[in-house]
Scaffold this motif. Structure first.
Motif, PDB file in Angstrom:
ATOM      1  N   LEU A 168      60.741 -20.302  24.901  1.00 36.74           N
ATOM      2  CA  LEU A 168      60.266 -18.925  24.984  1.00 36.74           C
ATOM      3  C   LEU A 168      58.757 -18.848  25.214  1.00 36.74           C
ATOM      4  CD1 LEU A 168      62.362 -17.291  22.144  1.00 36.74           C
ATOM      5  CD2 LEU A 168      62.629 -16.939  24.588  1.00 36.74           C
ATOM      6  N   LEU A 169      58.010 -19.660  24.485  1.00 38.95           N
ATOM      7  CA  LEU A 169      56.562 -19.600  24.613  1.00 38.95           C
ATOM      8  C   LEU A 169      56.068 -20.226  25.909  1.00 38.95           C
ATOM      9  CD1 LEU A 169      55.393 -20.281  20.969  1.00 38.95           C
ATOM     10  CD2 LEU A 169      55.652 -18.109  22.150  1.00 38.95           C
ATOM     11  N   TRP A 170      56.753 -21.243  26.410  1.00 38.32           N
ATOM     12  CA  TRP A 170      56.356 -21.840  27.686  1.00 38.32           C
ATOM     13  C   TRP A 170      56.527 -20.812  28.795  1.00 38.32           C
ATOM     14  CZ3 TRP A 170      54.570 -26.858  28.486  1.00 38.32           C
ATOM     15  CH2 TRP A 170      54.370 -27.204  29.824  1.00 38.32           C
ATOM     16  N   ASP A 171      57.616 -20.051  28.722  1.00 40.85           N
ATOM     17  CA  ASP A 171      57.844 -19.018  29.726  1.00 40.85           C
ATOM     18  C   ASP A 171      56.806 -17.909  29.606  1.00 40.85           C
ATOM     19  OD1 ASP A 171      59.352 -17.802  31.835  1.00 40.85           O
ATOM     20  OD2 ASP A 171      60.144 -16.400  30.350  1.00 40.85           O
ATOM     21  N   HIS A 172      56.377 -17.609  28.389  1.00 42.12           N
ATOM     22  CA  HIS A 172      55.426 -16.523  28.169  1.00 42.12           C
ATOM     23  C   HIS A 172      53.979 -16.939  28.451  1.00 42.12           C
ATOM     24  CE1 HIS A 172      53.888 -12.809  26.502  1.00 42.12           C
ATOM     25  NE2 HIS A 172      53.134 -13.500  25.665  1.00 42.12           N
ATOM     26  N   TRP A 173      53.538 -18.086  27.918  1.00 40.72           N
ATOM     27  CA  TRP A 173      52.151 -18.514  28.038  1.00 40.72           C
ATOM     28  C   TRP A 173      51.903 -19.487  29.175  1.00 40.72           C
ATOM     29  CZ3 TRP A 173      51.847 -19.414  22.127  1.00 40.72           C
ATOM     30  CH2 TRP A 173      51.518 -18.218  21.488  1.00 40.72           C
ATOM     31  N   GLY A 174      52.905 -20.233  29.561  1.00 45.01           N
ATOM     32  CA  GLY A 174      52.731 -21.237  30.603  1.00 45.01           C
ATOM     33  C   GLY A 174      52.234 -22.558  30.044  1.00 45.01           C
ATOM     34  N   GLY A 175      52.085 -23.523  30.936  1.00 46.73           N
ATOM     35  CA  GLY A 175      51.708 -24.873  30.528  1.00 46.73           C
ATOM     36  C   GLY A 175      50.271 -25.027  30.088  1.00 46.73           C
ATOM     37  N   GLU A 176      49.426 -24.070  30.427  1.00 48.04           N
ATOM     38  CA  GLU A 176      48.014 -24.169  30.032  1.00 48.04           C
ATOM     39  C   GLU A 176      47.832 -24.105  28.514  1.00 48.04           C
ATOM     40  OE1 GLU A 176      45.225 -24.481  31.960  1.00 48.04           O
ATOM     41  OE2 GLU A 176      46.502 -24.803  33.699  1.00 48.04           O
ATOM     42  N   ALA A 177      48.749 -23.473  27.829  1.00 48.98           N
ATOM     43  CA  ALA A 177      48.632 -23.273  26.377  1.00 48.98           C
ATOM     44  C   ALA A 177      49.484 -24.262  25.597  1.00 48.98           C
ATOM     45  CB  ALA A 177      49.022 -21.843  26.030  1.00 48.98           C
ATOM     46  N   VAL A 213      67.833 -31.285  10.125  1.00 44.43           N
ATOM     47  CA  VAL A 213      67.258 -31.932  11.305  1.00 44.43           C
ATOM     48  C   VAL A 213      67.715 -31.223  12.578  1.00 44.43           C
ATOM     49  CG1 VAL A 213      67.375 -34.056  12.668  1.00 44.43           C
ATOM     50  CG2 VAL A 213      66.870 -34.170  10.243  1.00 44.43           C
ATOM     51  N   ILE A 214      69.003 -30.948  12.693  1.00 43.21           N
ATOM     52  CA  ILE A 214      69.524 -30.319  13.910  1.00 43.21           C
ATOM     53  C   ILE A 214      69.060 -28.872  14.025  1.00 43.21           C
ATOM     54  CG2 ILE A 214      71.634 -29.570  15.067  1.00 43.21           C
ATOM     55  CD1 ILE A 214      72.930 -32.151  14.054  1.00 43.21           C
ATOM     56  N   ASN A 215      69.163 -28.106  12.942  1.00 43.22           N
ATOM     57  CA  ASN A 215      68.769 -26.695  13.003  1.00 43.22           C
ATOM     58  C   ASN A 215      67.289 -26.531  13.319  1.00 43.22           C
ATOM     59  OD1 ASN A 215      71.335 -25.834  12.364  1.00 43.22           O
ATOM     60  ND2 ASN A 215      70.927 -25.713  10.190  1.00 43.22           N
ATOM     61  N   SER A 216      66.450 -27.288  12.659  1.00 43.07           N
ATOM     62  CA  SER A 216      65.012 -27.161  12.888  1.00 43.07           C
ATOM     63  C   SER A 216      64.614 -27.662  14.270  1.00 43.07           C
ATOM     64  CB  SER A 216      64.243 -27.924  11.817  1.00 43.07           C
ATOM     65  OG  SER A 216      64.489 -27.358  10.565  1.00 43.07           O
ATOM     66  N   GLY A 217      65.246 -28.716  14.717  1.00 38.92           N
ATOM     67  CA  GLY A 217      64.950 -29.220  16.061  1.00 38.92           C
ATOM     68  C   GLY A 217      65.330 -28.236  17.142  1.00 38.92           C
ATOM     69  N   LEU A 218      66.508 -27.633  17.007  1.00 38.37           N
ATOM     70  CA  LEU A 218      66.938 -26.649  18.003  1.00 38.37           C
ATOM     71  C   LEU A 218      66.096 -25.380  17.948  1.00 38.37           C
ATOM     72  CD1 LEU A 218      70.822 -27.013  17.882  1.00 38.37           C
ATOM     73  CD2 LEU A 218      69.239 -27.833  19.633  1.00 38.37           C
ATOM     74  N   CYS A 219      65.713 -24.970  16.756  1.00 43.19           N
ATOM     75  CA  CYS A 219      64.842 -23.803  16.620  1.00 43.19           C
ATOM     76  C   CYS A 219      63.487 -24.075  17.263  1.00 43.19           C
ATOM     77  CB  CYS A 219      64.691 -23.444  15.145  1.00 43.19           C
ATOM     78  SG  CYS A 219      63.779 -21.941  14.862  1.00 43.19           S
ATOM     79  N   SER A 220      62.973 -25.257  17.084  1.00 37.04           N
ATOM     80  CA  SER A 220      61.700 -25.624  17.683  1.00 37.04           C
ATOM     81  C   SER A 220      61.795 -25.669  19.209  1.00 37.04           C
ATOM     82  CB  SER A 220      61.261 -26.983  17.136  1.00 37.04           C
ATOM     83  OG  SER A 220      60.021 -27.333  17.652  1.00 37.04           O
TER      84      SER A 220
END
Length: 105
Positions: free
Chosen positions: A58-67, A45-52
């Protein structure tokens, strides 16, 4: 759609990714077919949650909130594989430590 994204707070989005990834990791552990211990469940639970959450950041910084739907799907996949990645790294580390004790390469 862009008017709805304006109200999507990134902090709450990252916080919401933890339970999503945790459920993916919990499902991955329960699909093994054997009875898991409490430590295995907590670790998944902890490992998968932190990985998610890391993938979301990373993806929010790359794609932004539109995606955000795309980021949501990627975080669900990261939750499924997050526990396996951590288990692989731990077993690799234990293997390297055991090779050092008996003088192997």
């Amino acid at each position: 759609m862009s008017s709805k994204v304006r109200y999507l707070n990134p902090l709450w989005f990252f916080i919401a990714m933890f339970p999503l990834g945790s459920l993916g990791g919990l499902g991955a552990v329960l699909r093994t077919g054997r009875k898991p211990t409490a430590v295995e469940l907590l670790s998944a639970v902890i490992n998968s949650g932190l990985c998610s959450m890391a993938v979301a950041a990373l993806l929010w910084d790359h794609w932004g909130g539109e995606a955000w739907p795309r980021i949501l799907g990627m975080c669900a996949l990261a939750g499924l594989g997050g526990n396996e990645i951590i288990n692989f790294l731990i077993s690799l580390w234990q293997y390297r430590l055991s090779k050092g004790k008996d003088g192997g390469p």
